[in-house]
Every structure is written in C-alpha cells, then in structure tokens.
Design an enzyme around this catalytic site. Structure first.
Site, PDB file in Angstrom:
ATOM      1  N   HIS A  69       0.834  -1.216   0.000  1.00 58.06           N
ATOM      2  CA  HIS A  69       0.000   0.000   0.000  1.00 58.06           C
ATOM      3  C   HIS A  69       0.862   1.258   0.000  1.00 58.06           C
ATOM      4  O   HIS A  69       0.682   2.152  -0.840  1.00 58.06           O
ATOM      5  CB  HIS A  69      -0.903  -0.021   1.238  1.00 58.06           C
ATOM      6  CG  HIS A  69      -1.782   1.183   1.373  1.00 58.06           C
ATOM      7  ND1 HIS A  69      -3.141   1.137   1.152  1.00 58.06           N
ATOM      8  CD2 HIS A  69      -1.515   2.476   1.711  1.00 58.06           C
ATOM      9  CE1 HIS A  69      -3.665   2.339   1.335  1.00 58.06           C
ATOM     10  NE2 HIS A  69      -2.692   3.171   1.687  1.00 58.06           N
ATOM     11  N   GLU A  70       1.802   1.339   0.921  1.00 58.44           N
ATOM     12  CA  GLU A  70       2.643   2.533   1.020  1.00 58.44           C
ATOM     13  C   GLU A  70       3.629   2.627  -0.134  1.00 58.44           C
ATOM     14  O   GLU A  70       3.939   3.730  -0.616  1.00 58.44           O
ATOM     15  CB  GLU A  70       3.378   2.556   2.361  1.00 58.44           C
ATOM     16  CG  GLU A  70       2.462   2.581   3.583  1.00 58.44           C
ATOM     17  CD  GLU A  70       1.479   3.739   3.550  1.00 58.44           C
ATOM     18  OE1 GLU A  70       1.823   4.818   3.006  1.00 58.44           O
ATOM     19  OE2 GLU A  70       0.354   3.578   4.050  1.00 58.44           O
ATOM     20  N   HIS A  79       1.884   4.275  -3.038  1.00 59.58           N
ATOM     21  CA  HIS A  79       1.876   5.739  -2.907  1.00 59.58           C
ATOM     22  C   HIS A  79       3.222   6.324  -3.343  1.00 59.58           C
ATOM     23  O   HIS A  79       3.281   7.248  -4.156  1.00 59.58           O
ATOM     24  CB  HIS A  79       1.639   6.140  -1.447  1.00 59.58           C
ATOM     25  CG  HIS A  79       0.229   6.010  -0.984  1.00 59.58           C
ATOM     26  ND1 HIS A  79      -0.850   6.474  -1.697  1.00 59.58           N
ATOM     27  CD2 HIS A  79      -0.280   5.484   0.168  1.00 59.58           C
ATOM     28  CE1 HIS A  79      -1.961   6.239  -1.019  1.00 59.58           C
ATOM     29  NE2 HIS A  79      -1.647   5.635   0.107  1.00 59.58           N
TER      30      HIS A  79
END
Length: 223
Positions: A26-27, A30
């Site tokens: 997820h990170e 980003h």
C-alpha cells in the site's frame, strides 16, 4: 476475537504476515506513483522500497490488531512537484487503496485456481488449512484496508482525495473539520453501538466486493 485482539490468537501469525505484506504494498504504491509522476520526496526519505520496516507504523499496526482497522506511516508527498498537482495528487492517493484491491483480486484468483484444479487435495491437512487461511486473510484484510482508507477522515486516503477534489474556497471548512476528525474517529471505532450502525456495516461490504471480484474470475476459468 481473542481477548483484547480483534483476531483469534491461532490466526495471529498469519494476520501479522498479511498485514506486513499489505501495508508495505500500500505505502510502496503511494511512494512509487509519486516518484514516477515527478515528486522525489518519498524517494529521498527511502519510501520507494518494499522493505516493511520503512513503512510500518507501530501504533497503526496495534490498532489493526485490537480494533480490526489500522494504518502505516503516511508517505510524504510534495504536490508542488507535480505538473498537475490536484489530478496527480488524486492518482498518488488512490494508488494505495487500489493496491489493496488488486492484492485481494489476486488472492481470490489464486483461491479459485486451488478450487478448480484441486491442488489442496494432495497436501497434508495442516498445509492446506494454512494456505486457505492465508488466502482468506489476504482477501478480507486487503478489502477492509481498501474500504477503510477511502473513509473521508484525516489522515486517511479518502480525506486526501476530498482535499484535491473540492473547490479551494472550502479549504477553511476542511481545516475546521480536521480538528474534530480524530475525536469522531475514536468514537466510531470504540463505542460499540455507534460502530455497529456506522463502520461495521460499511466494512461488511467486503463480502459483496469479494463476490463481485470472484464472478469474472470464475467466468475466465470456466467455473
């Protein structure tokens, strides 16, 4: 629920493994999308990495284990480095939740493959149970992260998208909302009756999403 924990103690090792994978992807999504769109801030902070240690937030992980919802360290993004700050900001923000949706889709695909070809039948009971549990957690946790991060409360991704979408003249109102956001968040999470009529029904949509994702997979595999 195992005592103070949201998840059963027997499944905890699998939960932790899934959380590490899911938060990291997820990170990374980003950070990588921001880097590719022209902002090197996350790269300078070492966040364009698949190393879990640079992404995991201790309190956010504990919250997920206790309350079933949590977060990792926010990725630093300087929207001023984008050619189109608001549009690219939305893309970068949405990349995180979308990565969890993709992980859930892949897990459902693998799960259906195991069912179609009977790959579990030749394994020991312990091995087959472990694989099924891991895939089930990959599906449910990633779908919960997908939905949870879309809630428009800071510092979640949903709120960041709202910031980029709404007219700048409403920015002052958003700032006032931020002052109450943490209180609202804690009330919804820890007051049982309030959570049962707000957050739980919303997160319960994971089953509808899982069913929706499984239909094209079953069709592709002729099931």
């Amino acid at each position: 629920m195992g005592g103070l924990l949201f998840y059963d103690l027997k499944t905890l090792p699998f939960v932790i493994l899934v959380l590490v994978l899911s938060f990291t992807i997820h990170e990374f999504a980003h950070a990588y999308s921001a880097y590719k769109l022209g902002d090197s801030t996350a790269y300078q902070f070492g966040r364009v990495s698949l190393n879990p240690m640079v992404h995991l937030d201790l309190f956010g992980t504990i919250m997920l284990l206790i309350a079933g919802i949590g977060w990792a360290k926010p990725v630093p993004v300087n929207r001023g480095n984008f050619k189109r700050p608001r549009l690219m900001g939305i893309i970068v923000t949405a990349a995180g939740p979308l990565s969890n949706l993709i992980l859930a889709f892949i897990s459902i695909f693998v799960f259906v493959l195991f069912q179609k070809y009977g790959w579990l039948k030749g394994m020991s009971v312990g091995s087959s149970d472990a694989i099924v549990l891991f895939l089930q957690l990959m599906i449910t946790i990633n779908l919960r992260l997908f939905l949870f991060n879309l809630i428009p409360i800071p510092p979640l991704d949903g709120y960041r998208i709202i910031q980029d979408v709404v007219n700048l003249k409403y920015s002052e109102s958003l700032i006032k909302f931020e002052q109450w956001a943490s209180v609202i968040f804690l009330l919804v999470v820890f007051i049982g009756p309030l959570r049962r009529v707000t957050l739980d029904p919303y997160l319960g949509l994971i089953f509808d999403i899982a069913d929706f994702l499984s239909k094209p997979i079953s069709w592709m595999l002729g099931m």
